[in-house]
Scaffold this motif. Structure first.
Motif, PDB file in Angstrom:
ATOM      1  N   THR A 294      42.144  31.114  -5.205  1.00 40.08           N
ATOM      2  CA  THR A 294      43.058  30.005  -4.938  1.00 40.08           C
ATOM      3  C   THR A 294      44.400  30.544  -4.460  1.00 40.08           C
ATOM      4  O   THR A 294      44.703  31.731  -4.624  1.00 40.08           O
ATOM      5  CB  THR A 294      43.247  29.142  -6.198  1.00 40.08           C
ATOM      6  OG1 THR A 294      43.770  29.962  -7.253  1.00 40.08           O
ATOM      7  CG2 THR A 294      41.927  28.542  -6.657  1.00 40.08           C
TER       8      THR A 294
ATOM      9  N   ILE B 120      35.553  31.949  -6.524  1.00 43.92           N
ATOM     10  CA  ILE B 120      36.558  31.030  -5.995  1.00 43.92           C
ATOM     11  C   ILE B 120      37.932  31.661  -6.162  1.00 43.92           C
ATOM     12  O   ILE B 120      38.347  31.990  -7.277  1.00 43.92           O
ATOM     13  CB  ILE B 120      36.529  29.672  -6.723  1.00 43.92           C
ATOM     14  CG1 ILE B 120      35.138  29.035  -6.624  1.00 43.92           C
ATOM     15  CG2 ILE B 120      37.604  28.741  -6.155  1.00 43.92           C
ATOM     16  CD1 ILE B 120      34.695  28.694  -5.227  1.00 43.92           C
TER      17      ILE B 120
ATOM     18  N   SER C 244      29.710  31.064   2.775  1.00 44.97           N
ATOM     19  CA  SER C 244      31.066  31.419   2.349  1.00 44.97           C
ATOM     20  C   SER C 244      32.089  30.926   3.367  1.00 44.97           C
ATOM     21  O   SER C 244      31.802  30.821   4.565  1.00 44.97           O
ATOM     22  CB  SER C 244      31.200  32.932   2.163  1.00 44.97           C
ATOM     23  OG  SER C 244      30.530  33.340   0.992  1.00 44.97           O
TER      24      SER C 244
ATOM     25  N   SER D 119      29.609  32.978  -5.261  1.00 49.57           N
ATOM     26  CA  SER D 119      30.279  31.802  -5.833  1.00 49.57           C
ATOM     27  C   SER D 119      31.633  32.114  -6.460  1.00 49.57           C
ATOM     28  O   SER D 119      32.095  31.388  -7.348  1.00 49.57           O
ATOM     29  CB  SER D 119      29.369  31.113  -6.861  1.00 49.57           C
ATOM     30  OG  SER D 119      28.161  30.698  -6.251  1.00 49.57           O
TER      31      SER D 119
ATOM     32  N   CYS E 189      31.179  31.847  -1.426  1.00 51.54           N
ATOM     33  CA  CYS E 189      32.532  32.176  -1.892  1.00 51.54           C
ATOM     34  C   CYS E 189      33.565  31.366  -1.117  1.00 51.54           C
ATOM     35  O   CYS E 189      33.325  30.948   0.018  1.00 51.54           O
ATOM     36  CB  CYS E 189      32.819  33.665  -1.701  1.00 51.54           C
ATOM     37  SG  CYS E 189      31.805  34.743  -2.724  1.00 51.54           S
ATOM     38  N   PHE E 190      34.735  31.175  -1.745  1.00 48.63           N
ATOM     39  CA  PHE E 190      35.865  30.539  -1.065  1.00 48.63           C
ATOM     40  C   PHE E 190      37.054  31.481  -1.125  1.00 48.63           C
ATOM     41  O   PHE E 190      37.525  31.840  -2.210  1.00 48.63           O
ATOM     42  CB  PHE E 190      36.232  29.205  -1.713  1.00 48.63           C
ATOM     43  CG  PHE E 190      37.399  28.539  -1.032  1.00 48.63           C
ATOM     44  CD1 PHE E 190      37.232  27.888   0.182  1.00 48.63           C
ATOM     45  CD2 PHE E 190      38.666  28.591  -1.587  1.00 48.63           C
ATOM     46  CE1 PHE E 190      38.310  27.294   0.830  1.00 48.63           C
ATOM     47  CE2 PHE E 190      39.747  28.001  -0.953  1.00 48.63           C
ATOM     48  CZ  PHE E 190      39.572  27.350   0.258  1.00 48.63           C
TER      49      PHE E 190
ATOM     50  N   VAL F  70      36.876  32.902 -11.108  1.00 46.33           N
ATOM     51  CA  VAL F  70      37.949  32.125 -10.484  1.00 46.33           C
ATOM     52  C   VAL F  70      39.228  32.942 -10.595  1.00 46.33           C
ATOM     53  O   VAL F  70      39.594  33.385 -11.690  1.00 46.33           O
ATOM     54  CB  VAL F  70      38.128  30.759 -11.168  1.00 46.33           C
ATOM     55  CG1 VAL F  70      39.304  30.004 -10.559  1.00 46.33           C
ATOM     56  CG2 VAL F  70      36.849  29.932 -11.053  1.00 46.33           C
TER      57      VAL F  70
END
Length: 227
Positions: free
Chosen positions: A128, A126, A89, A124, A107-108, A166
């Motif tokens: 933004t 995401i 991550s 996983s 993860c981001f 997302v």
């Protein structure tokens, strides 16, 4: 503190009692463009920092912190107690991650994200933070200067974000809400609701969720989140 020869430490770094630091960890790494770095990495007591993790300078991290292998944590984050960052991550800079947050693998989490107490982020996921990438106003109008052009999501207390979801910039995930796996969240979610789909929509109230295995009665499926 005794470290293996293949652990790299960029001073100044302060680590609390009884750390477990595995091979090939880098601690206190300065950003590439930093000159005369004066920031300090502070990690509390009883951390478990697993192999390949890189933690940049300028982070303040509480007690009982854990990472999975190859986690990346950029500079100037504020991380509470009993936080776990999963394998692979990435946590970008200037985030706030409060007590008892669990972030699973791959993860981001982008700059200026806020994740509040007891939130659970599945693998996983995401998140933004820029409405129109690559926007040239990204740095000039970051929220630290009072603007909202660039801002990550805000995940409220006890919220759960399912695998592969997302979440778009600045979205608020409501308290004790549940984001279904693979959802694309384009609008704020109300508290105590299940949202799912692309774009994500409210499916039902949390108290209306059944346990298909019968371990919990209707209305009790997520009662453990508040304990």
């Amino acid at each position: 503190m005794k470290l293996n020869k293949n652990v790299v430490v960029y001073e100044p770094v302060e680590i609390g009692k009884d750390p477990i630091i595995e091979d090939f960890v880098i601690l206190g790494k300065p950003p590439t463009k930093a000159k005369n770095n004066k920031m300090k990495l502070v990690v509390g007591d009883f951390p478990v920092i697993r192999s390949g993790t890189i933690i940049y300078t300028g982070n303040t991290i509480g007690n009982h912190f854990q990472t999975g292998d190859n986690a990346r944590i950029r500079e100037k984050n504020r991380i509470g107690n009993n936080v776990s960052i999963g394998a692979g991550s990435i946590i970008e800079r200037d985030c706030e991650i409060m007590d008892n947050v669990k972030i699973h693998s791959s993860c981001f989490i982008p700059e200026y994200t806020i994740i509040k107490k007891n939130a659970w982020i599945g693998p996983s996921v995401i998140m933004t933070n820029v409405l129109h990438p690559p926007c040239p106003a990204f740095k000039r109008y970051a929220p630290v200067k009072g603007k909202k052009c660039c801002h990550g999501p805000i995940v409220e207390e006890n919220a759960v974000v399912g695998a592969g979801a997302v979440i778009l910039p600045g979205i608020i995930i409501g308290e004790s809400s549940l984001v279904g796996a693979g959802a694309v969240v384009t609008k704020d979610t109300p508290p105590n609701c299940l949202v799912a789909g692309n774009p994500a929509k409210v499916i039902k109230k949390i108290e209306e969720i059944d346990c298909p295995l019968g371990f919990y009665k209707q209305g009790e499926v997520y009662s453990w989140r508040k304990k």
